[in-house]
Write a protein that holds these residues in place. Structure first.
Motif, mmCIF file in Angstrom:
data_model
loop_
_atom_site.group_PDB
_atom_site.id
_atom_site.type_symbol
_atom_site.label_atom_id
_atom_site.label_comp_id
_atom_site.label_asym_id
_atom_site.label_seq_id
_atom_site.Cartn_x
_atom_site.Cartn_y
_atom_site.Cartn_z
ATOM 1 N N ALA A 93 -9.719 -9.268 8.750
ATOM 2 C CA ALA A 93 -9.096 -8.030 8.287
ATOM 3 C C ALA A 93 -9.904 -7.382 7.167
ATOM 4 O O ALA A 93 -10.020 -6.164 7.095
ATOM 5 C CB ALA A 93 -7.671 -8.314 7.816
ATOM 6 N N VAL A 94 -10.475 -8.214 6.284
ATOM 7 C CA VAL A 94 -11.279 -7.689 5.179
ATOM 8 C C VAL A 94 -12.481 -6.904 5.710
ATOM 9 O O VAL A 94 -12.841 -5.839 5.188
ATOM 10 C CB VAL A 94 -11.757 -8.838 4.265
ATOM 11 C CG1 VAL A 94 -12.790 -8.327 3.262
ATOM 12 C CG2 VAL A 94 -10.583 -9.465 3.529
ATOM 13 N N THR A 95 -13.097 -7.422 6.749
ATOM 14 C CA THR A 95 -14.333 -6.826 7.265
ATOM 15 C C THR A 95 -14.121 -5.852 8.414
ATOM 16 O O THR A 95 -15.047 -5.123 8.776
ATOM 17 C CB THR A 95 -15.281 -7.941 7.738
ATOM 18 O OG1 THR A 95 -14.629 -8.730 8.749
ATOM 19 C CG2 THR A 95 -15.658 -8.855 6.587
ATOM 20 N N SER A 96 -12.936 -5.826 8.982
ATOM 21 C CA SER A 96 -12.710 -5.056 10.208
ATOM 22 C C SER A 96 -12.945 -3.567 10.034
ATOM 23 O O SER A 96 -13.536 -2.914 10.900
ATOM 24 C CB SER A 96 -11.289 -5.303 10.736
ATOM 25 O OG SER A 96 -10.319 -4.902 9.766
ATOM 26 N N GLY A 97 -12.481 -3.009 8.918
ATOM 27 C CA GLY A 97 -12.651 -1.580 8.712
ATOM 28 C C GLY A 97 -14.105 -1.171 8.609
ATOM 29 O O GLY A 97 -14.541 -0.184 9.206
ATOM 30 N N ILE A 277 2.615 3.942 1.650
ATOM 31 C CA ILE A 277 3.417 3.905 2.875
ATOM 32 C C ILE A 277 2.949 2.783 3.794
ATOM 33 O O ILE A 277 3.755 1.982 4.282
ATOM 34 C CB ILE A 277 3.342 5.272 3.599
ATOM 35 C CG1 ILE A 277 4.059 6.347 2.790
ATOM 36 C CG2 ILE A 277 3.964 5.168 4.997
ATOM 37 C CD1 ILE A 277 3.817 7.757 3.295
ATOM 38 N N SER A 278 1.641 2.708 4.035
ATOM 39 C CA SER A 278 1.125 1.716 4.982
ATOM 40 C C SER A 278 1.280 0.295 4.455
ATOM 41 O O SER A 278 1.778 -0.589 5.157
ATOM 42 C CB SER A 278 -0.343 2.005 5.295
ATOM 43 O OG SER A 278 -0.821 1.120 6.267
ATOM 44 N N VAL A 279 0.851 0.059 3.213
ATOM 45 C CA VAL A 279 0.972 -1.280 2.636
ATOM 46 C C VAL A 279 2.442 -1.668 2.502
ATOM 47 O O VAL A 279 2.830 -2.805 2.773
ATOM 48 C CB VAL A 279 0.253 -1.335 1.274
ATOM 49 C CG1 VAL A 279 0.559 -2.651 0.555
ATOM 50 C CG2 VAL A 279 -1.248 -1.179 1.466
ATOM 51 N N ALA A 408 -11.492 1.297 4.604
ATOM 52 C CA ALA A 408 -11.053 0.538 3.428
ATOM 53 C C ALA A 408 -9.541 0.357 3.412
ATOM 54 O O ALA A 408 -9.025 -0.740 3.151
ATOM 55 C CB ALA A 408 -11.514 1.248 2.157
ATOM 56 N N ALA A 409 -8.800 1.436 3.694
ATOM 57 C CA ALA A 409 -7.344 1.365 3.643
ATOM 58 C C ALA A 409 -6.788 0.491 4.764
ATOM 59 O O ALA A 409 -5.831 -0.268 4.562
ATOM 60 C CB ALA A 409 -6.749 2.777 3.733
ATOM 61 N N GLY A 410 -7.374 0.596 5.962
ATOM 62 C CA GLY A 410 -6.922 -0.236 7.067
ATOM 63 C C GLY A 410 -7.143 -1.714 6.791
ATOM 64 O O GLY A 410 -6.293 -2.556 7.102
ATOM 65 N N SER A 411 -8.273 -2.044 6.191
ATOM 66 C CA SER A 411 -8.543 -3.436 5.838
ATOM 67 C C SER A 411 -7.528 -3.948 4.818
ATOM 68 O O SER A 411 -7.034 -5.071 4.922
ATOM 69 C CB SER A 411 -9.963 -3.575 5.278
ATOM 70 O OG SER A 411 -10.917 -3.334 6.282
ATOM 71 N N LEU A 412 -7.218 -3.128 3.825
ATOM 72 C CA LEU A 412 -6.232 -3.527 2.818
ATOM 73 C C LEU A 412 -4.874 -3.792 3.456
ATOM 74 O O LEU A 412 -4.214 -4.800 3.151
ATOM 75 C CB LEU A 412 -6.110 -2.436 1.751
ATOM 76 C CG LEU A 412 -5.021 -2.668 0.687
ATOM 77 C CD1 LEU A 412 -5.328 -3.931 -0.117
ATOM 78 C CD2 LEU A 412 -4.903 -1.448 -0.232
ATOM 79 N N VAL A 416 -2.872 -7.442 3.525
ATOM 80 C CA VAL A 416 -1.505 -7.611 3.032
ATOM 81 C C VAL A 416 -0.619 -8.212 4.118
ATOM 82 O O VAL A 416 0.193 -9.112 3.858
ATOM 83 C CB VAL A 416 -0.939 -6.258 2.554
ATOM 84 C CG1 VAL A 416 0.558 -6.359 2.275
ATOM 85 C CG2 VAL A 416 -1.674 -5.786 1.306
ATOM 86 N N ASN A 417 -0.791 -7.745 5.350
ATOM 87 C CA ASN A 417 0.028 -8.249 6.448
ATOM 88 C C ASN A 417 -0.230 -9.730 6.701
ATOM 89 O O ASN A 417 0.710 -10.530 6.818
ATOM 90 C CB ASN A 417 -0.246 -7.438 7.716
ATOM 91 C CG ASN A 417 0.677 -7.806 8.849
ATOM 92 O OD1 ASN A 417 0.443 -8.767 9.575
ATOM 93 N ND2 ASN A 417 1.736 -7.039 9.007
#
Length: 475
Positions: A93-97, A277-279, A408-412, A416-417
């Motif tokens: 997840a950290v690297t996916s974005g 909202i996303s987090v 960056a936001a998607g990875s964050l 969290v998930n």
């Protein structure tokens, strides 16, 4: 270029004049089936990654006793094997974005599939815990990439009127993969079950050669010709794509004038709202207790008084898959926000019922009602989660972030998930040993907070283009 000519023709027209070709163009209706066909094919290929996700998650339950016997593992060794997938997924997840931004959505999916194949082969050939854990970690890393890139790709290629339902197929296929893996694991050996994990990866890699890359990503990296070709394949050869293409390119030009976003930039005032909202939705999804309740479902039903844990597992599969499909159908009709509210209310009520059942048991009152309350509550929880909270946080994540910060936001959000999933699944047994009723009432309390969060902060994104969504958040 065709798009440029379309735009030049409309350069001196009023906004109302510019709307007419897109509203009245009869060829658009002719090509609607082509658009839907390519969107469905592309989505069908992408969700092979979602199925692989579910397949990986569902592997350990049916394989547990056989792996114990064959490899002489201790409880601690098997616990590490089962949980290390979460560690791999968090790193993925950290690297996916960044990976998705660097090599594209298709390239990222292919990479995730290759890593999963390596993981499954390591598990298949494992003769001890080291290779077993290595393979499990690799599959975790691969599905960590899928967690981000599959919903992002679908959201970026789908027509806005189909985007919700198509993106929700991501969650549906995760559920299907998990359920099928468990059922198949009851009739085949654990090594054979590991080999079945190769099938969705091979299908995904093969299918990627026949579908277009995300036009928004192509526009972002400046591949104009490929961008036009991709958009035409997705919308039909005769469709007038100039309006959509111009909208995408205007957004890209605006974003490219800004500096590349980093994690610390997500605290900027213009990004903070979609990040919250996303987090927040990822926290809501995990704080309701889904990973603890789902992972220990059989034990929960047995504690409640059912004689067989398999009964609970079968009920789980029979309810989750069709209800998730209902959510897919309703996504672009009822709307995201409405389904989230219904889902949050249902999960809260389900946990309250189950907690009440265990409270009756601890107080030795109404013993005949204990199984009814506990089992009914869990099934209400699972059905409610499946209809909204399971899929919609991922959908909204893919919709609300502008391309400038999507990586960056998607990875964050994914971090969290996965962190929440680990916390809940790791702590669940400790909480239940403390108090079964208190555990479920605690999750019900989080459910109340989830309802408040959705009602106050989550916008409705149904029927809006990605650009319209981002503009509304910044207004």
């Amino acid at each position: 270029m065709p798009i440029k000519r379309d735009i030049e023709k409309g350069a001196n027209k009023s906004p109302k004049d510019l709307e007419k070709p897109f509203i009245d163009d009869s060829s658009r209706n002719v090509d609607e089936n082509d658009s839907i066909k390519m969107a469905l094919i592309s989505t069908g290929v992408a969700i092979c990654g979602s199925y692989e996700f579910g397949n990986c998650v569902g592997f350990t339950a049916p394989a547990q006793s056989a792996i114990y016997d064959d490899l002489n593992l201790s409880v601690a060794q098997f616990s590490l094997f089962g949980s290390i997938i979460t560690v791999g997924a968090m790193i993925g997840a950290v690297t996916s974005g960044r990976i998705a931004d660097a090599i594209g959505r298709k390239g990222s999916m292919a990479l995730g599939a290759v890593i999963c194949i390596a993981g499954w082969l390591a598990i298949f050939y494992a003769m001890g815990s080291l290779l077993l854990d290595t393979g499990r970690f690799f599959t975790g890393y691969g599905i960590g990439i899928f967690t981000y890139v599959v919903p992002i790709y679908i959201a970026e290629i789908a027509p806005k009127e189909l985007r919700g339902g198509l993106t929700t197929l991501n969650q549906f296929m995760i559920v299907t993969g998990s359920s099928f893996s468990f059922l198949l694991g009851t009739v085949v050996s654990w090594r054979t079950l590991a080999l079945t994990g190769l099938a969705p990866c091979i299908l995904l890699i093969t299918g990627l050669t026949f579908i277009p890359e995300s036009p928004r990503w192509l526009a972002k990296i400046g591949q104009q010709e490929e961008f036009e070709n991709s958009l035409r394949r997705l919308r039909g050869a005769k469709a007038n794509i100039s309006y959509e293409a111009n909208e995408i390119q205007e957004t890209i030009r605006t974003l490219q004038s800004l500096p590349q976003a980093r994690l610390r930039d997500l605290l900027d005032s213009k990004y903070i709202k979609p990040v919250i909202i996303s987090v927040g939705l990822m926290v809501c999804q995990q704080s309701g207790g889904i990973n603890g309740i789902g992972f220990y479902l059989s034990e929960t039903f047995q504690t409640a008084g059912l004689k067989s844990g398999h009964t609970g597992t079968v009920a789980y599969a029979l309810i989750q898959v069709p209800v998730t499909m209902v959510g897919v159908v309703l996504m672009d009709k009822a709307g995201r926000r409405v389904l989230l509210l219904i889902s949050s209310c249902g999960t809260c009520f389900g946990c309250f019922l189950t907690g009440t059942g265990f409270f009756f048991k601890s107080q030795a009152v109404f013993p005949e009602l204990v199984p009814f309350f506990a089992v009914s509550g869990v099934l209400v929880f699972i059905a409610s989660f499946s209809v909204g909270m399971g899929a919609i946080p991922w959908l909204i994540m893919s919709e609300i972030f502008p391309l400038q910060i999507k990586g960056a936001a998607g990875s964050l959000a994914c971090i969290v998930n996965w962190l929440g999933a680990w916390v809940v699944s790791y702590s669940f047994n400790f909480l239940v040993n403390w108090s079964p009723s208190g555990t479920f009432w605690l999750f019900a309390g989080f459910g109340v907070l989830n309802i408040i969060f959705v009602a106050k902060l989550v916008p409705e994104t149904k029927g809006k283009s990605l650009e319209e969504i981002q503009a509304s958040l910044n207004s």
